[in-house]
Design an enzyme around this catalytic site. Structure first.
Site, PDB file in Angstrom:
ATOM      1  N   VAL A  59     -10.855   5.979   0.757  1.00  0.00           N
ATOM      2  CA  VAL A  59     -10.187   5.895  -0.548  1.00  0.00           C
ATOM      3  C   VAL A  59     -10.954   5.100  -1.608  1.00  0.00           C
ATOM      4  O   VAL A  59     -10.583   5.123  -2.782  1.00  0.00           O
ATOM      5  CB  VAL A  59      -8.754   5.316  -0.468  1.00  0.00           C
ATOM      6  CG1 VAL A  59      -7.788   6.301   0.140  1.00  0.00           C
ATOM      7  CG2 VAL A  59      -8.733   3.986   0.245  1.00  0.00           C
ATOM      8  N   TYR A  87      -8.299  14.385   6.801  1.00  0.00           N
ATOM      9  CA  TYR A  87      -6.841  14.469   6.995  1.00  0.00           C
ATOM     10  C   TYR A  87      -6.315  15.873   6.725  1.00  0.00           C
ATOM     11  O   TYR A  87      -6.846  16.843   7.273  1.00  0.00           O
ATOM     12  CB  TYR A  87      -6.121  13.424   6.110  1.00  0.00           C
ATOM     13  CG  TYR A  87      -6.869  12.126   6.052  1.00  0.00           C
ATOM     14  CD1 TYR A  87      -6.935  11.323   7.189  1.00  0.00           C
ATOM     15  CD2 TYR A  87      -7.550  11.715   4.915  1.00  0.00           C
ATOM     16  CE1 TYR A  87      -7.657  10.145   7.164  1.00  0.00           C
ATOM     17  CE2 TYR A  87      -8.268  10.529   4.892  1.00  0.00           C
ATOM     18  CZ  TYR A  87      -8.312   9.756   6.022  1.00  0.00           C
ATOM     19  OH  TYR A  87      -9.028   8.608   6.006  1.00  0.00           O
ATOM     20  N   SER A 124     -11.845   4.151   5.000  1.00  0.00           N
ATOM     21  CA  SER A 124     -11.647   4.926   6.230  1.00  0.00           C
ATOM     22  C   SER A 124     -12.939   5.397   6.898  1.00  0.00           C
ATOM     23  O   SER A 124     -12.887   5.874   8.036  1.00  0.00           O
ATOM     24  CB  SER A 124     -10.755   6.132   5.944  1.00  0.00           C
ATOM     25  OG  SER A 124      -9.429   5.695   5.849  1.00  0.00           O
ATOM     26  N   LYS A 175     -13.530   3.925  10.235  1.00  0.00           N
ATOM     27  CA  LYS A 175     -12.821   4.389  11.436  1.00  0.00           C
ATOM     28  C   LYS A 175     -13.770   5.094  12.404  1.00  0.00           C
ATOM     29  O   LYS A 175     -13.578   5.068  13.613  1.00  0.00           O
ATOM     30  CB  LYS A 175     -11.690   5.345  11.038  1.00  0.00           C
ATOM     31  CG  LYS A 175     -10.571   4.667  10.241  1.00  0.00           C
ATOM     32  CD  LYS A 175      -9.657   5.710   9.601  1.00  0.00           C
ATOM     33  CE  LYS A 175      -8.495   5.085   8.849  1.00  0.00           C
ATOM     34  NZ  LYS A 175      -7.729   6.072   8.067  1.00  0.00           N
ATOM     35  N   TYR A 228      -8.515  -4.463  11.284  1.00  0.00           N
ATOM     36  CA  TYR A 228      -8.576  -3.146  10.639  1.00  0.00           C
ATOM     37  C   TYR A 228      -8.903  -3.267   9.153  1.00  0.00           C
ATOM     38  O   TYR A 228      -9.778  -2.557   8.632  1.00  0.00           O
ATOM     39  CB  TYR A 228      -7.243  -2.403  10.861  1.00  0.00           C
ATOM     40  CG  TYR A 228      -7.123  -1.151  10.035  1.00  0.00           C
ATOM     41  CD1 TYR A 228      -7.958  -0.057  10.274  1.00  0.00           C
ATOM     42  CD2 TYR A 228      -6.213  -1.068   8.984  1.00  0.00           C
ATOM     43  CE1 TYR A 228      -7.882   1.081   9.491  1.00  0.00           C
ATOM     44  CE2 TYR A 228      -6.122   0.076   8.200  1.00  0.00           C
ATOM     45  CZ  TYR A 228      -6.962   1.140   8.448  1.00  0.00           C
ATOM     46  OH  TYR A 228      -6.894   2.264   7.666  1.00  0.00           O
TER      47      TYR A 228
HETATM   48  N1  GLN Z   1      -8.112   6.765   3.661  1.00  0.00           N
HETATM   49  C1  GLN Z   1      -8.525   5.517   3.563  1.00  0.00           C
HETATM   50  O1  GLN Z   1      -9.654   5.233   3.194  1.00  0.00           O
HETATM   51  C2  GLN Z   1      -7.493   4.463   3.870  1.00  0.00           C
HETATM   52  C3  GLN Z   1      -8.062   3.099   4.213  1.00  0.00           C
HETATM   53  C4  GLN Z   1      -7.200   1.971   3.736  1.00  0.00           C
HETATM   54  N2  GLN Z   1      -7.779   0.716   4.072  1.00  0.00           N
HETATM   55  C5  GLN Z   1      -5.804   2.091   4.293  1.00  0.00           C
HETATM   56  O2  GLN Z   1      -5.571   1.689   5.387  1.00  0.00           O
HETATM   57  O3  GLN Z   1      -4.907   2.562   3.643  1.00  0.00           O
END
Ligand code: GLN
Length: 327
Positions: A270, A252, A73, A76, A200
């Site tokens: 993650v 989050y 993430s 992003k 993505y």
């Molecule tokens: N919080 C994350 O790092 C989520 C990224 C992961 N690739 C997902 O889409 O679930």
């Protein structure tokens, strides 16, 4: 400060960081590697590493700082910046909002409750998939390339994505597929569902180490200016927008606590990465890093919010000892 005195100061800080890595490493056992992406489960869960880079180029590295991991993430933030640079901020904000959700990163619930499908923010999966679909370029390959190119400009070296991690998530991404189909139905996806997912998930699989994300954090901390290369890489307005999103939505449903007790714009992923942007401070305090810094942390054992357990504790320790909160 004279060079010798500066070196001595840096050595003292480096020593402290080494001690803190040793202290916090056992806390990795309180977390678990992400298992919903099978390839991430294989990482060594006792790893913990950090890089801190100051505007004058001083670097402190400790622990498993050199281990590579995938952005997940953290990507992003970069894709959001690329789309804002390409289309301008208003175009992007017509498609994704700037509001925190208080929900987990992959939550689907609010898409139906808010402005008929408009994602709340680009840090949750829904918003990030929308953003990936409007990256510059006609094909998934060109769109991914636009993210890799900006990273290369910030860090000064080429990047690639990890095919195994991508495949592993591609085959299990039912929830992200559901989000993408919903976005398509409500008009918030500018490309084919499978192609948007490919972009993505490939951007999430870009490989980095803590030094790379510390450098990106440093550029953001300096409002888009690369203080070592002395070059404005992205407009100040976009860097500020990215940092405000990191602070309000970057962790989050743990973003409020993170802001309260750490107080640094940061984005977690993650895979266990944390990218933090510590802006220069205006208040007078007797602490190091007054000119700000970028911090990159890696520790794959994550908590219920999808952030490195030991990494967050380490960042909290550094922020509080050295008074790095922006508040
Ligand atoms: N919080 C994350 O790092 C989520 C990224 C992961 N690739 C997902 O889409 O679930």
């Amino acid at each position: 400060m004279k060079k010798d005195a500066m070196d001595q100061r840096t050595n003292q800080h480096a020593k402290l960081i080494d001690d803190w890595i040793t202290h916090y490493r056992p806390f990795t056992s309180q977390g678990k590697n992400a298992s919903y992406i099978p390839a991430l489960e294989k990482a060594n869960s006792s790893h913990l590493g950090i890089s801190i880079i100051e505007p004058d180029g001083t670097i402190i590295k400790s622990g498993d700082w050199e281990v590579t991991f995938t952005l997940q993430s953290i990507s992003k933030v970069i894709s959001f910046i690329v789309t804002c640079m390409h289309h301008g901020i208003p175009y992007v904000l017509e498609r994704v909002d700037l509001e925190p959700t208080g929900d987990p990163f992959d939550s689907i619930i609010r898409l139906e409750m808010h402005k008929h499908g408009k994602p709340f923010n680009p840090m949750i999966n829904a918003g990030a998939i929308t953003v990936s679909s409007i990256l510059p370029g006609e094909t998934p390959k060109a769109k991914l390339e636009s993210v890799l190119t900006l990273m290369e400009k910030m860090v000064g070296k080429p990047f690639t994505y990890n095919e195994e991690v991508f495949r592993s998530e591609w085959e299990t991404a039912n929830r992200n597929r559901a989000l993408a189909y919903y976005l398509k139905e409500t008009g918030y996806l500018d490309m084919d569902v499978e192609e948007a997912l490919e972009v993505y998930l490939k951007q999430c699989s870009i490989e980095v180490n803590t030094e790379d994300i510390a450098l990106i954090g440093l550029v953001l901390a300096n409002d888009g200016y690369h203080p070592i290369r002395k070059e404005q890489i992205l407009p100040k307005e976009i860097a500020r927008l990215a940092k405000s999103l990191m602070l309000t939505c970057g962790v989050y449903n743990n973003s409020g606590r993170f802001a309260a007790f750490i107080g640094i714009p940061a984005k977690t992923g993650v895979s266990g990465g944390i990218m933090a942007a510590v802006p220069p401070r205006v208040r007078q305090v007797a602490s190091p890093l007054l000119e700000g810094c970028g911090i990159g942390i890696y520790g794959p054992a994550i908590d219920e919010y999808g952030s490195s357990v030991a990494g967050v504790l380490l960042l909290e320790k550094i922020a509080n000892t050295w008074d790095l909160s922006i508040f």
